[in-house]
Design a protein around this motif. Structure first.
Motif, PDB file in Angstrom:
ATOM      1  N   GLN A   2       0.829  -1.196   0.000  1.00  0.00           N
ATOM      2  CA  GLN A   2       0.000   0.000   0.000  1.00  0.00           C
ATOM      3  C   GLN A   2       0.866   1.251   0.000  1.00  0.00           C
ATOM      4  OE1 GLN A   2      -3.512   0.129   2.650  1.00  0.00           O
ATOM      5  NE2 GLN A   2      -2.625   2.007   3.468  1.00  0.00           N
ATOM      6  N   ALA A   3       0.483   2.237  -0.787  1.00  0.00           N
ATOM      7  CA  ALA A   3       1.238   3.495  -0.830  1.00  0.00           C
ATOM      8  C   ALA A   3       1.091   4.232   0.498  1.00  0.00           C
ATOM      9  CB  ALA A   3       0.733   4.357  -1.975  1.00  0.00           C
ATOM     10  N   GLY A   5       0.829   7.632   3.050  1.00  0.00           N
ATOM     11  CA  GLY A   5       0.008   8.833   2.957  1.00  0.00           C
ATOM     12  C   GLY A   5      -0.599   9.206   4.290  1.00  0.00           C
ATOM     13  N   VAL A  34       4.176   8.796  -5.321  1.00  0.00           N
ATOM     14  CA  VAL A  34       2.889   8.096  -5.192  1.00  0.00           C
ATOM     15  C   VAL A  34       2.516   8.063  -3.709  1.00  0.00           C
ATOM     16  CG1 VAL A  34       1.611   5.953  -5.543  1.00  0.00           C
ATOM     17  CG2 VAL A  34       3.332   6.664  -7.221  1.00  0.00           C
ATOM     18  N   GLN A  36      -1.291   8.041  -0.984  1.00  0.00           N
ATOM     19  CA  GLN A  36      -2.737   7.868  -1.023  1.00  0.00           C
ATOM     20  C   GLN A  36      -3.372   8.356   0.272  1.00  0.00           C
ATOM     21  OE1 GLN A  36      -3.251   3.551  -1.412  1.00  0.00           O
ATOM     22  NE2 GLN A  36      -3.956   3.487   0.697  1.00  0.00           N
ATOM     23  N   ARG A  38      -7.309   7.673   2.341  1.00  0.00           N
ATOM     24  CA  ARG A  38      -8.631   7.042   2.366  1.00  0.00           C
ATOM     25  C   ARG A  38      -9.639   8.028   2.949  1.00  0.00           C
ATOM     26  NH1 ARG A  38      -9.416   1.912   1.243  1.00  0.00           N
ATOM     27  NH2 ARG A  38     -11.361   1.938   2.451  1.00  0.00           N
ATOM     28  N   THR A  43     -10.640   5.538  -1.870  1.00  0.00           N
ATOM     29  CA  THR A  43      -9.184   5.661  -1.826  1.00  0.00           C
ATOM     30  C   THR A  43      -8.727   6.573  -2.954  1.00  0.00           C
ATOM     31  OG1 THR A  43      -8.915   3.437  -0.903  1.00  0.00           O
ATOM     32  CG2 THR A  43      -6.981   4.435  -1.952  1.00  0.00           C
ATOM     33  N   LEU A  44      -8.056   7.656  -2.607  1.00  0.00           N
ATOM     34  CA  LEU A  44      -7.454   8.547  -3.597  1.00  0.00           C
ATOM     35  C   LEU A  44      -5.967   8.252  -3.674  1.00  0.00           C
ATOM     36  CD1 LEU A  44      -9.068  12.024  -2.737  1.00  0.00           C
ATOM     37  CD2 LEU A  44      -9.809  10.360  -4.444  1.00  0.00           C
ATOM     38  N   VAL A  45      -5.495   7.943  -4.870  1.00  0.00           N
ATOM     39  CA  VAL A  45      -4.067   7.700  -5.092  1.00  0.00           C
ATOM     40  C   VAL A  45      -3.525   8.864  -5.902  1.00  0.00           C
ATOM     41  CG1 VAL A  45      -2.329   6.152  -6.051  1.00  0.00           C
ATOM     42  CG2 VAL A  45      -4.427   5.203  -5.050  1.00  0.00           C
ATOM     43  N   VAL A 339      -2.507  -0.580  -6.680  1.00  0.00           N
ATOM     44  CA  VAL A 339      -3.594   0.358  -6.968  1.00  0.00           C
ATOM     45  C   VAL A 339      -4.860  -0.479  -7.118  1.00  0.00           C
ATOM     46  CG1 VAL A 339      -4.400   2.207  -8.474  1.00  0.00           C
ATOM     47  CG2 VAL A 339      -1.947   1.844  -8.172  1.00  0.00           C
ATOM     48  N   ALA A 343     -10.357   2.382  -6.584  1.00  0.00           N
ATOM     49  CA  ALA A 343      -9.613   3.586  -6.208  1.00  0.00           C
ATOM     50  C   ALA A 343      -9.734   4.634  -7.305  1.00  0.00           C
ATOM     51  CB  ALA A 343      -8.138   3.258  -5.958  1.00  0.00           C
ATOM     52  N   VAL A 345      -7.412   7.485  -9.146  1.00  0.00           N
ATOM     53  CA  VAL A 345      -6.063   8.018  -9.338  1.00  0.00           C
ATOM     54  C   VAL A 345      -6.173   9.496  -9.676  1.00  0.00           C
ATOM     55  CG1 VAL A 345      -3.957   7.897 -10.730  1.00  0.00           C
ATOM     56  CG2 VAL A 345      -5.154   5.797 -10.081  1.00  0.00           C
TER      57      VAL A 345
END
Length: 445
Positions: A2-3, A5, A34, A36, A38, A43-45, A339, A343, A345
């Motif tokens: 998982q990225a 953030g 990258v 993200q 929540r 989920t915003l990436v 990703v 989600a 992007v």
């Protein structure tokens, strides 16, 4: 994997205290290209590297669509217009409309761009003689709205132009509110809801009347504008014409996309020139040498490369759309980061255009970045002010031609000057803007 953030409270507090742009920039510096966040089930990436722009827009574009992230735009503004449609409908509409927006196709509208530019020159001559201060964004919005409405509908009366402009801007403001957070339901008769519904009815009623008027006359008598072209367009395979609802949706899309973004570009150009006197000097030298005070023709634009370089640099540093979204329909990876399906992007011209790996002195305003040699040497997706790939903005050639002509016509005669001590407060509410306006005095050269 998982990225990284911020958690939700950090994100909400950061946006509230710093503003969306500055907070996202802070996260980029902390977490890398990258990251993200929540927000409830969403989920915003965020992805800033041009390799990801290429992956999402070109090499793995089948993994991405415009789904839930465009629901408010579809529901409250443009319906199934080409900006928000998907699948076979989008492919058909893109094929039907693409010939109208090629570099050759948009030349048909250069004359009205020049004509409206000349009217603005006359207005500014009167303002310059008095040293009058204006809100430059309003000046640019009025001229670009006039141009696109004439190109779209052959609308000539200023009353009609202002009515349509104001109504669509009311609808756009409503959409931005819907996307920003929880809002009251539409059935409540709040002043904001009533204002939106009245604006939407006015726009839809006006377009219905225009379509009906044309269908009631001989096609040979139709004006050669974008609405006529849309009405005459036929699918190659089925011979099918666009429905009335699609004609309406594409008309609203064209006006929304065709005036606001170019108005922002021109507004930011005046700010950039006012704060970069050496660039202004070089621009004036080119305009004086090539035009000598004359109104430019489209052929002469080829002899004004530095003028276009200024426009491209404005689009780099101040892209009207600082972010655009793509919804994940097939799981993907950005480097080591997963990703997931569902989600959203968030690709960002604003930050990709400031990536230090691809741009020397990224915060500096330097039109020399746009010489042919330097442009060819750059990563192909380090610059995407109109998005990229198959879903690049269909109106990009129209916008570039309009900006090139307007800047050439106005900058050879005027040097708008910022109010003493003015400092802009940049923000994002759907599009890039300056919350405290851009007051400038129109000065003759």
């Amino acid at each position: 994997m998982q990225a990284p953030g911020p958690h939700l409270l950090q994100f909400l507090n950061g946006v509230r205290t710093l503003g969306f742009l500055d907070f996202v920039g802070k996260q980029w510096r902390e977490h890398g290209d990258v990251f993200q966040v929540r927000i409830g089930r969403r989920t915003l990436v965020f992805a800033m590297h041009p390799d990801v722009v290429e992956r999402v827009s070109v090499s793995h574009r089948q993994n991405y669509e415009k789904l839930g992230s465009y629901d408010s735009v579809r529901k409250y503004l443009i319906g199934n217009g080409i900006v928000a449609s998907n699948g076979e409908l989008w492919r058909r509409q893109r094929k039907l409309m693409a010939p109208f927006y090629t570099p050759k196709g948009v030349q048909a509208y250069a004359e009205l761009m020049i004509r409206d530019g000349a009217r603005l020159v006359e207005r500014w001559e009167a303002l310059a003689s008095k040293g009058t201060e204006v809100e430059i964004a309003e000046e640019m919005t009025n001229v670009t709205a006039s141009i696109i409405l004439k190109a779209m509908f052959s609308t000539e009366t200023m009353e009609s132009i202002h009515q349509m402009k104001d109504a669509v801007e009311t609808m756009l403001s409503f959409v931005n509110d819907q996307m920003a957070g929880p809002t009251l339901p539409m059935w409540l008769p709040t002043s904001k809801n009533r204002k939106y519904l009245a604006a939407r009815e006015m726009v839809h009623r006006s377009i219905r009347a225009l379509i009906a008027e044309r269908r009631g006359t001989d096609e040979a008598q139709w004006p050669d504008d974008l609405l006529s072209r849309l009405m005459k367009a036929r699918d190659d395979e089925t011979g099918q014409a666009m429905s009335e609802s699609l004609l309406r949706d594409e008309s609203i899309t064209t006006f929304f996309a065709g005036h606001e973004t170019t108005a922002r570009t021109m507004t930011f150009a005046w700010y950039a020139l006012a704060t970069n006197p050496k660039v202004t000097e070089r621009l004036h030298e080119e305009l004086d040498r090539v035009l000598g005070g004359r109104t430019p023709t489209t052929n002469e634009l080829r002899q004004l490369p530095y003028t276009l370089q200024v426009i491209k640099e404005v689009l780099r540093l101040y892209p009207a759309a600082p972010f655009y979204a793509r919804d994940v329909v097939t799981a993907d990876q950005f480097g080591d980061f997963d990703v997931p399906v569902g989600a959203t992007v968030m690709l960002s011209p604003y930050f990709t255009h400031r990536h230090p790996q691809f741009w020397e002195n990224p915060e500096g305003f330097d039109p020399d970045r746009w010489t042919r040699e330097r442009e060819d040497a750059r990563h192909g997706h380090a610059y995407h002010p109109f998005a990229a790939g198959q879903r690049i903005c269909i109106g990009n050639n129209f916008s570039l031609l309009e900006s090139h002509l307007l800047l050439a016509m106005l900058a050879q005669r005027f040097t708008p000057r910022l109010r003493a001590g003015f400092a802009p407060r940049w923000s994002m509410q759907g599009t890039l803007g300056i919350t405290n306006g851009l007051p400038m005095v129109i000065m003759p050269r």
